[in-house]
Motif scaffolding. Structure first.
Motif, mmCIF file in Angstrom:
data_model
loop_
_atom_site.group_PDB
_atom_site.id
_atom_site.type_symbol
_atom_site.label_atom_id
_atom_site.label_comp_id
_atom_site.label_asym_id
_atom_site.label_seq_id
_atom_site.Cartn_x
_atom_site.Cartn_y
_atom_site.Cartn_z
ATOM 1 N N THR A 7 0.805 -1.226 0.000
ATOM 2 C CA THR A 7 0.000 0.000 0.000
ATOM 3 C C THR A 7 0.843 1.283 0.000
ATOM 4 O O THR A 7 0.291 2.380 0.023
ATOM 5 C CB THR A 7 -0.930 0.007 1.236
ATOM 6 N N GLY A 8 2.148 1.132 -0.025
ATOM 7 C CA GLY A 8 3.022 2.310 -0.017
ATOM 8 C C GLY A 8 3.333 2.782 -1.431
ATOM 9 O O GLY A 8 2.854 2.224 -2.427
ATOM 10 N N SER A 9 4.161 3.817 -1.495
ATOM 11 C CA SER A 9 4.514 4.428 -2.775
ATOM 12 C C SER A 9 5.187 3.412 -3.718
ATOM 13 O O SER A 9 4.810 3.279 -4.884
ATOM 14 C CB SER A 9 5.422 5.622 -2.468
ATOM 15 N N ILE A 10 6.162 2.679 -3.214
ATOM 16 C CA ILE A 10 6.833 1.662 -4.046
ATOM 17 C C ILE A 10 5.888 0.488 -4.295
ATOM 18 O O ILE A 10 5.825 -0.061 -5.411
ATOM 19 C CB ILE A 10 8.129 1.162 -3.356
ATOM 20 N N GLY A 31 0.189 -2.378 5.972
ATOM 21 C CA GLY A 31 0.121 -1.912 7.355
ATOM 22 C C GLY A 31 -1.290 -1.514 7.741
ATOM 23 O O GLY A 31 -2.138 -2.363 8.019
ATOM 24 N N ASN A 32 -1.558 -0.204 7.710
ATOM 25 C CA ASN A 32 -2.843 0.313 8.218
ATOM 26 C C ASN A 32 -3.851 0.688 7.141
ATOM 27 O O ASN A 32 -5.017 0.920 7.445
ATOM 28 C CB ASN A 32 -2.575 1.568 9.070
ATOM 29 N N ASN A 33 -3.409 0.780 5.903
ATOM 30 C CA ASN A 33 -4.305 1.253 4.843
ATOM 31 C C ASN A 33 -5.148 0.090 4.296
ATOM 32 O O ASN A 33 -4.904 -0.433 3.206
ATOM 33 C CB ASN A 33 -3.485 1.924 3.734
ATOM 34 N N ALA A 110 13.603 -2.421 -1.998
ATOM 35 C CA ALA A 110 13.442 -0.968 -1.831
ATOM 36 C C ALA A 110 13.840 -0.581 -0.413
ATOM 37 O O ALA A 110 14.337 0.511 -0.180
ATOM 38 C CB ALA A 110 12.000 -0.565 -2.101
ATOM 39 N N GLU A 113 16.953 0.407 4.364
ATOM 40 C CA GLU A 113 17.362 0.287 5.768
ATOM 41 C C GLU A 113 17.941 -1.103 6.050
ATOM 42 O O GLU A 113 18.814 -1.248 6.915
ATOM 43 C CB GLU A 113 16.178 0.577 6.698
ATOM 44 N N GLY A 183 6.787 8.025 0.374
ATOM 45 C CA GLY A 183 6.302 7.897 1.745
ATOM 46 C C GLY A 183 6.930 8.954 2.658
ATOM 47 O O GLY A 183 7.951 9.563 2.324
#
Ligand SMILES: NC(=O)C1=CN([C@@H]2O[C@H](COP(=O)(O)OP(=O)(O)OC[C@H]3O[C@@H](n4cnc5c(N)ncnc54)[C@H](OP(=O)(O)O)[C@@H]3O)[C@@H](O)[C@H]2O)C=CC1
Ligand SMILES: CC(=O)[C@@H](O)[C@H](O)COP(=O)(O)O
Ligand SMILES: [Mn+2]
Length: 355
Positions: A7-10, A31-33, A110, A113, A183
């Motif tokens: 659900t994120g940008s990538i 996650g939360n979306n 991606a 980290e 994000g």
């Protein structure tokens, strides 16, 4: 494939590319979306879905829904897919990278980290980066002997601000990236230049070199440059769109149009500028950390806590870099010999920064 962070940008861009190439989605992790996740389930029909919080389980329109970080690892373990796309944000992405590589799966990564925190412990032969600059470097290099690699930085949200004004900048101000839509966390990292520090470490692990530096290029049209031993330098131009690096990460090679070509006549002038420590105090540790990349775990942990503090208005914009630099000094002599020690240092740094 297994897609972590759908659900994120990538994640959203990855699903566009997966659809274009008819790549089956075995697992979606979000996650939360939940609203967007439900749309993705309806379109891509994953076998398994994992969400962050147990409390949201009933809202997900699927028969096989799991929750929590252990469930992500179990879903990777059970999956038949050869490829895991890791588009989670932050330290939470490390354990899935380690799990996938321990199973011999390819990771389209991606989640930079993972490399910043534990590059030394990750099997690089299984990693393909999803990051515009590293994709650009890979595209340029072609096995030729290089003398120096460069990645570019936009300069982030405050590149034109007076430094005195930056002291009062808030979270919403820092989210106004000049070029990319991404994000929140990476957008803040772009404003402090921590994203570029992370990308130098990412390049160190991916390309096994410390002959790497970064320059500001405000249009984000040039993503990387390679200076070769023969004295020539080549630059990678591409649109401000992650679909190209994602398509290569998923397909290995791409020969059909993914983005419109760069319009050379309308783009105007391109200039490269130095990254100044006054505006980007984190840049003070660039040389030291490139020589001591195992300290990435310290910077990452302190930075994640600092971003949370900035978001809650518990520190100023420059306060974030102060917290990271202070932790860096405090833990300068730490070196993990195992992943368990990485996990312990991460916890210790967070506790120190939160004190
Ligand atoms: N965006 C970009 O263009 C680029 C990003 N990257 C890197 O890619 C990674 C992702 O960035 P980006 O897509 O921008 O980030 P986003 O914040 O847009 O997306 C993060 C994703 O991770 C999910 N997520 C977060 N925490 C958890 C959790 N505990 N359990 C399950 N899912 C979780 C989010 O779910 P939800 O939203 O549903 O809460 C979302 O799907 C970062 O490491 C970033 O540095 C690298 C290069 C470019
Ligand atoms: C799209 C991408 O790869 C990001 O990492 C981007 O580079 C961030 O922008 P900055 O150049 O501002 O850090
Ligand atoms: Mn990048």
């Amino acid at each position: 494939m297994v897609l972590l962070g759908s659900t994120g940008s990538i994640g959203v861009n990855t699903l566009i590319i997966a659809k274009r190439y008819n790549i089956a989605i075995e697992t979606l992790v979000a996650g939360n979306n939940i609203d967007l996740l439900n749309e993705q389930i309806a379109e891509h029909h994953p076998k398994t879905v994992v969400i962050a919080n147990e409390a949201d389980r009933a809202k997900v329109n699927h028969t096989d829904v799991r929750a929590g970080s252990k469930a992500i690892l179990e879903a990777i373990e059970e999956s038949k897919s050869e490829t895991v796309v890791n588009a989670l944000v932050g330290y939470v992405g490390l354990a899935p990278t380690l799990k996938a590589t321990s199973l011999g799966k390819k990771v389209a990564l991606a989640n930079k980290e993972s490399l910043v925190v534990a590059g030394e412990f990750i099997d690089m032969s299984l990693i393909t980066p999803i990051d515009s600059e590293h994709f650009g470097l890979w595209y340029l290099m072609n096995d030729r002997p290089f003398s120096k690699l460069y990645i570019t930085a936009s300069g982030g949200a405050f590149r034109e601000w007076e430094i005195a004004k930056m002291k009062n900048a808030n979270f919403a101000d820092a989210l106004k990236h000049p070029n990319w839509s991404m994000g929140d966390k990476i957008t803040i990292d772009s404003a402090t230049m921590t994203n570029k520090l992370f990308e130098l470490l990412e390049a160190k692990w991916l390309f096994d070199t410390t002959d790497i530096d970064a320059l500001i290029e405000k249009k984000s049209m040039v993503h990387a440059l390679a200076e070769f031993k023969d004295g020539s330098t080549t630059a990678h131009f591409a649109g401000v769109d992650m679909k190209l690096p994602i398509a290569f990460a998923l397909r290995g090679e791409v020969t059909e149009p993914i983005l419109p070509p760069t319009d050379l006549l309308t783009m105007g002038s391109i200039e490269f500028l130095p990254i100044e420590e006054r505006r980007y105090p984190i840049w003070q540790i660039k040389e030291h950390i490139l020589g001591n990349p195992h300290l990435g775990v310290v910077v990452n942990a302190a930075n994640e806590e600092a971003i949370e503090a900035f978001k809650r208005e518990q520190c100023s914009f420059f306060g974030m870099s102060e917290m990271v630099l202070d932790a860096y000094k405090k833990f300068e002599n730490f070196k993990a010999d195992t992943i368990d020690e990485i996990i312990a240092i991460d916890k210790e740094v967070r506790a120190y920064v939160k004190k």
